[in-house]
Each structure stands twice: as C-alpha cells, then as structure tokens.
Write a protein that holds these residues in place. Structure first.
Motif, PDB file in Angstrom:
ATOM      1  N   THR A  35       0.894  13.182  27.260  1.00 62.27           N
ATOM      2  CA  THR A  35      -0.216  12.597  26.494  1.00 62.27           C
ATOM      3  C   THR A  35      -1.515  12.691  27.295  1.00 62.27           C
ATOM      4  O   THR A  35      -1.501  12.861  28.521  1.00 62.27           O
ATOM      5  CB  THR A  35       0.051  11.096  26.218  1.00 62.27           C
ATOM      6  OG1 THR A  35       0.036  10.406  27.484  1.00 62.27           O
ATOM      7  CG2 THR A  35       1.394  10.888  25.529  1.00 62.27           C
ATOM      8  N   THR A  36      -2.597  12.518  26.595  1.00 67.47           N
ATOM      9  CA  THR A  36      -3.922  12.562  27.239  1.00 67.47           C
ATOM     10  C   THR A  36      -4.058  11.430  28.242  1.00 67.47           C
ATOM     11  O   THR A  36      -4.570  11.619  29.350  1.00 67.47           O
ATOM     12  CB  THR A  36      -5.008  12.477  26.153  1.00 67.47           C
ATOM     13  OG1 THR A  36      -4.793  13.561  25.237  1.00 67.47           O
ATOM     14  CG2 THR A  36      -6.391  12.588  26.742  1.00 67.47           C
ATOM     15  N   GLN A  37      -3.529  10.257  27.858  1.00 67.48           N
ATOM     16  CA  GLN A  37      -3.633   9.120  28.788  1.00 67.48           C
ATOM     17  C   GLN A  37      -2.898   9.421  30.090  1.00 67.48           C
ATOM     18  O   GLN A  37      -3.420   9.182  31.184  1.00 67.48           O
ATOM     19  CB  GLN A  37      -3.041   7.858  28.150  1.00 67.48           C
ATOM     20  CG  GLN A  37      -3.137   6.636  29.063  1.00 67.48           C
ATOM     21  CD  GLN A  37      -2.577   5.371  28.443  1.00 67.48           C
ATOM     22  OE1 GLN A  37      -2.545   5.260  27.219  1.00 67.48           O
ATOM     23  NE2 GLN A  37      -2.140   4.443  29.270  1.00 67.48           N
ATOM     24  N   GLU A  38      -1.705   9.990  29.969  1.00 69.56           N
ATOM     25  CA  GLU A  38      -0.940  10.328  31.184  1.00 69.56           C
ATOM     26  C   GLU A  38      -1.657  11.401  32.004  1.00 69.56           C
ATOM     27  O   GLU A  38      -1.626  11.392  33.230  1.00 69.56           O
ATOM     28  CB  GLU A  38       0.476  10.780  30.802  1.00 69.56           C
ATOM     29  CG  GLU A  38       1.360   9.648  30.297  1.00 69.56           C
ATOM     30  CD  GLU A  38       2.632  10.180  29.623  1.00 69.56           C
ATOM     31  OE1 GLU A  38       2.542  10.702  28.494  1.00 69.56           O
ATOM     32  OE2 GLU A  38       3.707  10.064  30.253  1.00 69.56           O
ATOM     33  N   GLU A  70      -4.361   9.629  33.979  1.00 74.15           N
ATOM     34  CA  GLU A  70      -3.791   8.740  35.001  1.00 74.15           C
ATOM     35  C   GLU A  70      -3.206   9.551  36.153  1.00 74.15           C
ATOM     36  O   GLU A  70      -3.429   9.240  37.322  1.00 74.15           O
ATOM     37  CB  GLU A  70      -2.727   7.831  34.367  1.00 74.15           C
ATOM     38  CG  GLU A  70      -3.345   6.767  33.457  1.00 74.15           C
ATOM     39  CD  GLU A  70      -2.322   5.928  32.711  1.00 74.15           C
ATOM     40  OE1 GLU A  70      -2.721   4.991  31.999  1.00 74.15           O
ATOM     41  OE2 GLU A  70      -1.103   6.242  32.842  1.00 74.15           O
ATOM     42  N   LYS A 120     -13.269  10.219  30.776  1.00 76.73           N
ATOM     43  CA  LYS A 120     -11.906   9.668  30.608  1.00 76.73           C
ATOM     44  C   LYS A 120     -11.208   9.573  31.974  1.00 76.73           C
ATOM     45  O   LYS A 120     -10.454   8.637  32.245  1.00 76.73           O
ATOM     46  CB  LYS A 120     -11.105  10.539  29.650  1.00 76.73           C
ATOM     47  CG  LYS A 120     -11.738  10.671  28.261  1.00 76.73           C
ATOM     48  CD  LYS A 120     -10.902  11.566  27.346  1.00 76.73           C
ATOM     49  CE  LYS A 120     -11.676  11.915  26.075  1.00 76.73           C
ATOM     50  NZ  LYS A 120     -12.318  13.255  26.160  1.00 76.73           N
ATOM     51  N   ALA A 148     -10.039   6.104  34.124  1.00 75.08           N
ATOM     52  CA  ALA A 148      -8.702   5.962  34.722  1.00 75.08           C
ATOM     53  C   ALA A 148      -8.814   5.651  36.208  1.00 75.08           C
ATOM     54  O   ALA A 148      -8.076   4.805  36.737  1.00 75.08           O
ATOM     55  CB  ALA A 148      -7.897   7.240  34.514  1.00 75.08           C
ATOM     56  N   ASP A 181      -2.995  18.288  29.221  1.00 80.40           N
ATOM     57  CA  ASP A 181      -2.138  17.517  28.327  1.00 80.40           C
ATOM     58  C   ASP A 181      -1.387  18.538  27.463  1.00 80.40           C
ATOM     59  O   ASP A 181      -1.692  19.740  27.479  1.00 80.40           O
ATOM     60  CB  ASP A 181      -2.930  16.496  27.499  1.00 80.40           C
ATOM     61  CG  ASP A 181      -4.054  17.110  26.663  1.00 80.40           C
ATOM     62  OD1 ASP A 181      -4.978  16.362  26.292  1.00 80.40           O
ATOM     63  OD2 ASP A 181      -4.017  18.337  26.425  1.00 80.40           O
TER      64      ASP A 181
END
Ligand code: 6PG
Length: 247
Positions: A12-15, A18, A50, A54, A236
């Motif tokens: 995912t983009t969040q991962e 991070e 982004k 993070a 991602d």
C-alpha cells in the motif's frame, strides 16, 4: 537490475512511505555513526509531502535530525514561500515540524540573478559545506522522484543538463515547461552513497516498467547509477504493477 540496485515493492501507499521513512532514518544513523553528519538532498513534486508526514509521525524524536544537513536535488525558480517551491513544501511538512535549526538547511538561493548564478552559488554552497567537513561533495542520501516522461530531479528528456559532465549543479531550460529549473547533475547524483527513488501511484506504472524493464537507455532516470553507492527503488504495488506482471 544493476548490481548496486535494489527494489522494494510495498502493498500500500501508506506502507511505502513508512518503509521509506524507516530506510532514511537507518541511513541517517549509519552516516552519523561513520562521519558525524547526515547529508540528505530532498526532491520535489507531489510525492515528498507524504514521506515527510511519515517521517514526522514515526521519527520526530529521532536523534539524527540534530546532525542532519538538508539540501535539495532540484528546485523551481521561485521563492520558498511560493506554492511551487520544493524547499517551501519541505519547510512546511518536515523542517518546521521537526524544529530543525536554519543552520542545517541549505535551500537553493533562487533570489539570485541571473539564473546561472543561482546554480553556481548553490554548487559553491554544497562544496563549501562538504569542504568544511573535510569531505568530498558526496551525499549520504539523495531522494529522487520519477516523472511520467522518465525525468528525475530536473533532468528532463532532451534538455542540456543531461550532458553536463563537470558541474555538480546546473540551470536547466525545460522547453516543455517553458521554465528554468535548478538541478543536481548526474556527476553529483552518481557520486552519492545512496539514491532513493520513491515512486507511487498507477500513473507511474508505465514509466516504471520502461525505466527498469528495458535495457536501452531512453530515459534520464536510467542514467542514475551511483558508482560507489546503492540505488534503491521504492514502489507501491500500483506503481510497480507492470513490473510485477512482466517479472
Ligand atoms: C520536481 C521534482 C521532480 C519530481 C517528479 C515526480 O521538482 O518536480 O523533483 O523530479 O520528483 O516530477 O513528481 P511527483 O512526485 O509529483 O510525481
């Protein structure tokens, strides 16, 4: 894949952001342990905020920040308070939230004229910083993005700076944008210890596959190859979708 390159594909983009934040902090600690300072060059565009969020969310209390020197791998010819400023974006989402002192921040002097002086003075700022630390101008980490046309930093296809072999920083006329840009050159990028390409979103899947999936060098980003360093590509799953399918 080149011998000194590696790829990370996050679901995912969040991962993605991070993991990239963790990687940057790890590289920062390694640099500080080895040389007492962490030199990082930030990139521009819409991806970095982004990452910055993070970094602030997960690493605000890291000890590395007090020994980090912030530079930019490219910049638009605007003041830091302009919406297009790469430095302005970083100041808003990273530098200010981390309460970094201004002595650690080396923005591109876009107020100088003419544009060539901006590039020459920034190159002097970089050289002076490394000289004061008894080091060659070799960044610990250079963050890069990837444009859909295969550009990176402000090294756009068919522009003069692509051919620069001596200068570390160039003023580059980008015909398609009808604008000047200040950019690191390949000589400076390719003498870094670590390059980190950070690429997110399905709109990049095509160029990612062309840049990493073909041997012919049609795109500027394909000329990033740190001679004595590592080149990491963080995607991602959307940005890597065609790469995965072609694997
Ligand atoms: C800039 C950048 C540029 C950017 C790519 C990707 O100043 O615009 O440094 O090289 O990294 O265009 O931009 P996005 O992150 O917006 O896709």
């Amino acid at each position: 894949m080149k011998k000194n390159s590696h790829i990370e594909i996050l679901p995912t983009t969040q991962e993605l952001f991070e993991k990239a934040a963790d990687f940057i902090v790890q590289k920062g600690q390694e640099a500080i342990d080895a040389r007492g300072v962490f030199t990082i060059a930030l990139s521009g565009g819409s991806t970095p905020p982004k990452l910055y969020k993070a970094l602030v969310r997960h690493h605000k209390k890291s000890k590395i920040w007090q020994k980090t020197a912030f530079f930019w791998s490219d910049e638009r010819p605007v003041k830091p308070d302009h919406a297009d400023s790469n430095a302005g974006t970083a100041l808003k989402y990273l530098i200010t939230p981390l309460t970094i002192s201004q002595e650690q921040v080396f923005t591109v002097p876009t107020d100088r004229i003419p544009i060539q002086r901006v590039a020459d003075d920034y190159e002097d700022d970089i050289s002076d910083f490394f000289h004061q630390h008894n080091m060659d101008p070799r960044f610990d980490l250079i963050l890069l993005g990837l444009g859909e046309d295969g550009h990176t930093a402000s090294l756009f296809p068919h522009t003069p700076a692509l051919n620069e072999t001596k200068k570390l920083v160039a003023a580059n006329w980008i015909e398609k944008l009808n604008s000047w840009r200040i950019t690191f050159t390949f000589p400076l990028i390719n003498q870094s210890r670590q390059v980190l390409f950070l690429v997110s979103g399905k709109n990049k899947a095509g160029i990612v596959n062309k840049v990493l999936g073909t041997k012919d060098k049609h795109y500027p980003a394909q000329n990033v190859n740190p001679a004595f360093g590592d080149c990491a590509w963080y995607f991602d799953s959307e940005a890597a979708a065609l790469l995965i399918r072609g694997a």
